[in-house]
Write a protein that holds these residues in place. Structure first.
Motif, PDB file in Angstrom:
ATOM      1  N   THR A  35       0.844  -1.209   0.000  1.00 20.27           N
ATOM      2  CA  THR A  35       0.000   0.000   0.000  1.00 20.27           C
ATOM      3  C   THR A  35       0.878   1.257   0.000  1.00 20.27           C
ATOM      4  N   ASN A  36       0.204   2.382  -0.250  1.00 22.43           N
ATOM      5  CA  ASN A  36       0.933   3.655  -0.168  1.00 22.43           C
ATOM      6  C   ASN A  36       1.474   3.875   1.252  1.00 22.43           C
ATOM      7  N   VAL A  51      -1.732   9.350  -4.317  1.00 15.58           N
ATOM      8  CA  VAL A  51      -3.113   9.313  -4.830  1.00 15.58           C
ATOM      9  C   VAL A  51      -3.372  10.530  -5.725  1.00 15.58           C
ATOM     10  N   GLY A  55      -3.240   8.449  -8.769  1.00 20.78           N
ATOM     11  CA  GLY A  55      -4.462   7.660  -8.589  1.00 20.78           C
ATOM     12  C   GLY A  55      -4.202   6.300  -7.964  1.00 20.78           C
ATOM     13  N   MET A  56      -2.942   5.982  -7.716  1.00 15.40           N
ATOM     14  CA  MET A  56      -2.619   4.641  -7.191  1.00 15.40           C
ATOM     15  C   MET A  56      -2.788   4.585  -5.669  1.00 15.40           C
ATOM     16  N   ARG A  57      -3.332   3.456  -5.200  1.00 17.65           N
ATOM     17  CA  ARG A  57      -3.484   3.238  -3.762  1.00 17.65           C
ATOM     18  C   ARG A  57      -2.671   2.049  -3.286  1.00 17.65           C
ATOM     19  N   GLN A 271      -2.368   1.292 -17.937  1.00 12.72           N
ATOM     20  CA  GLN A 271      -2.642   1.876 -16.622  1.00 12.72           C
ATOM     21  C   GLN A 271      -1.360   2.477 -16.035  1.00 12.72           C
ATOM     22  N   LEU A 274      -3.548   7.720 -13.384  1.00 13.96           N
ATOM     23  CA  LEU A 274      -4.945   8.134 -13.567  1.00 13.96           C
ATOM     24  C   LEU A 274      -5.042   9.493 -14.264  1.00 13.96           C
ATOM     25  N   ASN A 294      -8.016   0.267 -13.441  1.00 16.48           N
ATOM     26  CA  ASN A 294      -7.711  -0.471 -12.203  1.00 16.48           C
ATOM     27  C   ASN A 294      -6.352  -0.056 -11.642  1.00 16.48           C
ATOM     28  N   GLU A 296      -5.630   2.057  -9.560  1.00 16.28           N
ATOM     29  CA  GLU A 296      -5.620   2.287  -8.113  1.00 16.28           C
ATOM     30  C   GLU A 296      -5.241   1.020  -7.342  1.00 16.28           C
ATOM     31  N   ARG A 297      -5.481  -0.147  -7.942  1.00 18.20           N
ATOM     32  CA  ARG A 297      -5.195  -1.411  -7.236  1.00 18.20           C
ATOM     33  C   ARG A 297      -3.908  -2.098  -7.675  1.00 18.20           C
TER      34      ARG A 297
END
Ligand code: COA
Length: 346
Positions: A35-36, A51, A55-57, A271, A274, A294, A296-297
């Motif tokens: 995770t971030n 983010v 946009g990535m989490r 991807q 974002l 996708n 973000e995931r």
């Protein structure tokens, strides 16, 4: 048509051209999630910065014992299953990756052996994040001209193996995964893959690269000490080129297909970020709710990203029979490409 040995390219005299469709799809993402917040403990970054700018989490990280061929094999097994194709029927395996298990032999040969596709010929392709679309087009051409009946195209990456975990400008952006498709002649009445455009500009190679480990700068103690075996990127410049070339490639592929942007049900962009995807949405005049996203995931999984997104969107019922789908990619090299297809495997 003369009979030919399985897996061999037909001679020119044997060639017929047919439409080609995606008949199977599959993906695999490693179980471990980074995770971030985890990254905050590794480099000077924040969840909020990542983010807002990307946009990535979270992203997936392969286990130490997992190599690119392991991820590729699992995605390929799923694609063969959805296509209802036995390993012995596969004529050609192509793995697009910038993180091969070894400099040689190619990763596709390793996948072949794991899958038991004994009659397939196998090779690798290096076009970075555009690799999946480059691979699909090579496979489409091989199937269309009749030399190959069943082609397995896989985009797979263990990006975390080439990241500099001391460089906050790159290590937060990428993740591991694999996506695969099976291409075969389209069923009667199906349009399958309608158009593809591919392009490259090698004059900008320096903006996104791994400086050492190849023939120009083979591995030495000095290259390792200088951290030259990691991905290096000038992000801001790459961003600008990515938006421009993805928009141009998308427009060109649509025009070649004779399809209007309003008639595209789903856009599957590479991807990378974002904000890149939003900029493309704005420039193409196509709302974000028609984009498969996708990032973000998974973060940026390079050659795996479009295959991974396609598989998810088909499995969860977003992409349906008859939908027109536009895929568009951009990557190191620079390389770019876009493909328009009509979904439908029955
Ligand atoms: N956490 C916190 N700050 C960070 C950071 C991080 N992970 N990474 C960079 N920064 C800092 C920079 O050091 C810079 O600080 P400074 O102004 O004090 O020098 C600031 O944030 C802005 O950096 P910049 O590079 O201008 O940010 P950006 O808005 O362009 O976003 C990227 C950076 C990499 C997210 C963006 O450029 C991008 O996505 N580029 C394309 C990358 C890509 O898609 N590559 C693959 C193509 S296939």
């Amino acid at each position: 048509m003369t009979s030919q040995a399985p897996g061999r390219i037909a001679s020119a005299a044997d060639r017929t051209v047919c439409r080609v469709a995606v008949m199977g799809w599959g993906s695999y993402a490693p179980a471990r999630v980074l995770t971030n917040r985890d990254l905050e403990r590794m480099v000077a970054t924040t969840h909020e910065w990542i983010v807002e700018r990307t946009g990535m989490r979270e992203r997936r990280v392969a286990a130490e014992h997992e190599a690119t061929s392991d991820l590729a094999t699992l995605a390929a097994q799923r694609a063969l299953q959805t296509a209802n194709v036995a390993p012995a029927e596969v004529d050609m395996i192509l793995v697009a990756t910038i993180t091969p298990d070894y400099p040689f032999p190619n990763t596709a040969c390793l996948v072949q052996s794991r899958l038991g596709c004994s009659r397939a010929f196998c090779f690798g392709l290096e076009a970075a994040c555009s690799g999946f679309l480059y691979g699909m087009e090579i496979a489409r051409a091989a199937v269309a001209t009749g030399g190959v009946r069943t082609a397995l195209v896989i985009g797979a990456e263990k990006m975390t193996s080439i990241l500099d975990w001391q460089d906050r400008t790159t290590c937060v952006l990428f993740g591991d995964g694999a996506g695969a498709v099976v291409l075969q002649p389209a069923p009667a009445g199906r349009r399958g893959i309608i158009s593809t455009v591919l392009g490259s500009d090698g004059s900008l190679a320096d903006l996104l690269m791994m400086p050492a480990g190849g023939s120009r700068h083979p591995a030495t103690a000095a290259t390792v000490a200088a951290r030259q075996h990691f991905l290096k990127m000038r992000g801001r410049e790459v961003f600008r080129h990515a938006v421009q070339h993805m928009c141009e490639a998308a427009r060109e592929a649509l025009s070649k297909a004779g399809v209007k942007i309003q008639d595209v049900r789903w856009i599957i962009p590479h991807q990378a970020n974002l904000r890149i995807i939003s900029a493309i949405s704005e420039r193409l005049g196509c709302p974000m709710d028609r984009f498969v996203v996708n990032v973000e995931r998974y973060g940026n999984t390079s050659a795996a990203s479009i295959g991974l997104a396609l598989d998810e969107a088909v499995r969860d019922g977003r992409i349906r029979d008859g939908d027109v789908v536009l895929m568009v990619a951009f990557g190191a090299g620079f390389t770019w490409g876009a493909t328009v297809l009509e979904w439908g495997a029955k």
